[in-house]
Enzyme design. Structure first.
Site, PDB file in Angstrom:
ATOM      1  CG  HIS A 282      78.847  53.636  55.001  1.00 26.58           C
ATOM      2  ND1 HIS A 282      77.625  53.816  54.373  1.00 26.58           N
ATOM      3  CD2 HIS A 282      79.569  52.833  54.184  1.00 26.58           C
ATOM      4  CE1 HIS A 282      77.624  53.145  53.233  1.00 26.58           C
ATOM      5  NE2 HIS A 282      78.793  52.545  53.088  1.00 26.58           N
ATOM      6  CD  GLU A 283      83.271  51.001  54.499  1.00 27.58           C
ATOM      7  OE1 GLU A 283      83.307  49.774  54.313  1.00 27.58           O
ATOM      8  OE2 GLU A 283      82.921  51.820  53.625  1.00 27.58           O
ATOM      9  CG  HIS A 286      78.825  47.794  54.204  1.00 31.41           C
ATOM     10  ND1 HIS A 286      77.695  47.699  53.427  1.00 31.41           N
ATOM     11  CD2 HIS A 286      79.496  48.887  53.753  1.00 31.41           C
ATOM     12  CE1 HIS A 286      77.680  48.687  52.545  1.00 31.41           C
ATOM     13  NE2 HIS A 286      78.755  49.426  52.727  1.00 31.41           N
ATOM     14  CD  GLU A 364      77.401  50.914  49.742  1.00 29.05           C
ATOM     15  OE1 GLU A 364      77.676  51.768  50.608  1.00 29.05           O
ATOM     16  OE2 GLU A 364      78.072  49.890  49.568  1.00 29.05           O
ATOM     17  CG  ASP A 368      74.577  55.815  53.487  1.00 30.97           C
ATOM     18  OD1 ASP A 368      75.774  55.636  53.803  1.00 30.97           O
ATOM     19  OD2 ASP A 368      74.225  56.280  52.391  1.00 30.97           O
TER      20      ASP A 368
HETATM   21 ZN   LIG Z   1      79.311  51.128  51.660  1.00 31.37          ZN
END
Ligand SMILES: [Zn+2]
Length: 422
Positions: A282-283, A286, A364, A368
């Site tokens: 997930h990170e 980004h 976000e 995801d």
């Molecule tokens: Zn996040």
């Protein structure tokens, strides 16, 4: 501009922002209280009733506390401006400092005194939040001694780093002509970029211990994940987040494709290897979507607009008079303009903040989705549920409250988007 109009606009916007804050908080409290009795159907098999009710109670406690701090904050702003606080402080500091040391030292002393008084006013609330509120729910791990050491370190750092930057900006305001605000913006932006580069290696270690990750299998797993996603690791570290709080996290720092990966010890203790991998995916999402760069670009654009506005306001007599501050006759007014700007802008920005929250929630969802295609969606959902539980985040927020404030979508929305049942 007319001073009376400035006063009126400021008071109306300040009161409107306070009213909306209190209204949204009470909506959220009502919503959480109404759903406290039972775990929502979508989570009935996975979230215990005790955890659900702890989240409700923690959310309510924070909101109730927020009612006080929001109201107090608005009173302080009125105190600084219309009730004459900043004017009195300015007269006192100016008469003591300016005759002996001159313009810029007076301006630095004024801003220093303002920040110090603000910090002292906020201190009881901060102490209450950490040692009562967070303590009551078992989140606080910081000792009184560590709190004092932290405070002193932050103070010394702000004087050593903030002092010279502020002096430079004040000097530019005074000496760089009508386009001073463009120069000042350039200086501040350059400094902020530099700070991002040096923070992980120079500043963060002053507050936390970073140890190389020892778990070979986790390193291998994370390295494989990063390779799949097109990133290289520059090192894996474990940070002693548990020194201060039981809340957990993981993050990447560094520029380009080489990343330093930092795990909170609290996260490693709580999640399985699969779940850690999903959180890191997930990170990485980004970074893949350049969210950090985009957020910085928006931030710098807003900051440029802010400096341009300040450049104009600093020359308007009504800006000072309307906020009840007398202009200095013999020394520069730049520090006064800066302080008034810092006081007056936040109530206006409050109404812009939902835009940033919406942008962040969208990011976000994108991160995801990235995690789902590069790791397991099921593991991410399991990790999210643990993290929501550990942070006692409510599963039943008020939708309007979410729209206004939430930087992360509520658990139900994220899990639905991941396409896995909780
Ligand atoms: Zn996040």
């Amino acid at each position: 501009m007319n001073p009376a109009v400035v006063s009126l606009v400021f008071v109306v916007v300040l009161m409107a922002s306070l009213a909306v804050r209190l209204w949204l908080a009470t909506r959220q409290m009502r919503h959480v209280a109404e759903h406290r009795a039972a775990v929502p159907a979508a989570f009935s098999g996975t979230v215990a009733l005790a955890a659900h009710q702890k989240a409700a109670d923690y959310t309510m406690a924070k909101l109730r506390f927020g009612l006080f701090t929001d109201t107090f904050g608005a009173i302080v702003l009125l105190g600084w401006t219309l009730l004459g606080g900043l004017d009195a402080l300015n007269a006192a500091v100016r008469d003591v400092v300016a005759p002996r040391w001159g313009g810029i030292p007076y301006e630095l002393a004024l801003i220093g005194a303002f920040v110090l008084i603000g910090g002292i006013l906020d201190l009881p609330f901060e102490l209450w939040r950490i040692f009562r509120l967070e303590e009551r729910f078992g989140f606080n791990k910081i000792t009184a001694k560590l709190f004092i050491v932290d405070t002193i370190k932050s103070l010394v750092l702000s004087v050593l780093i903030g002092g010279p930057i502020l002096a430079l900006i004040l000097w530019l305001m005074h000496a760089a002509g009508t386009l001073w605000w463009l120069w000042a913006w350039g200086v501040l932006t350059g400094f902020q970029l530099l700070a991002m580069v040096v923070y992980p290696t120079l500043i963060a270690p002053l507050f936390n211990k970073f140890e190389p990750l020892a778990d070979e299998s986790l390193i291998a797993r994370v390295q494989a994940l990063m390779q799949r996603c097109g990133f290289r690791a520059r090192g894996f570290f474990v940070m002693d987040g548990s020194r201060r709080s039981a809340h957990s996290n993981a993050y990447f720092t560094g520029f380009g494709t080489a990343k330093r990966v930092v795990f909170y010890d609290t996260l490693l203790k709580r999640l399985s290897g699969d779940e850690v991998e999903a959180v890191l995916a997930h990170e990485l999402g980004h970074f893949h979507h350049r969210h950090i760069v985009k957020r910085l670009a928006v931030f710098f654009a807003f900051s440029l607009a802010g400096f341009a506005l300040l450049g104009w306001l600093a020359n308007q007599v009504a800006f000072y008079a309307g906020l009840n501050v007398m202009i200095n006759a013999l020394v520069p007014n730049d520090a006064l303009a800066l302080l008034l700007f810092m006081i007056a802008v936040p109530p206006f920005m409050y109404f812009v903040s939902p835009l940033f929250a919406a942008m962040s929630r969208r990011a976000e969802f994108e991160a995801d989705a990235f995690a789902r295609s590069n790791a397991s969606a099921g593991d991410l959902v399991r990790a999210l549920l643990k993290l929501y539980e550990d942070n006692a985040s409510t599963l039943t927020p008020d939708p309007l409250y979410v729209r206004f404030y939430y930087s992360h979508p509520p658990a139900s929305a994220r899990i639905a988007a991941l396409g896995v049942a909780a």
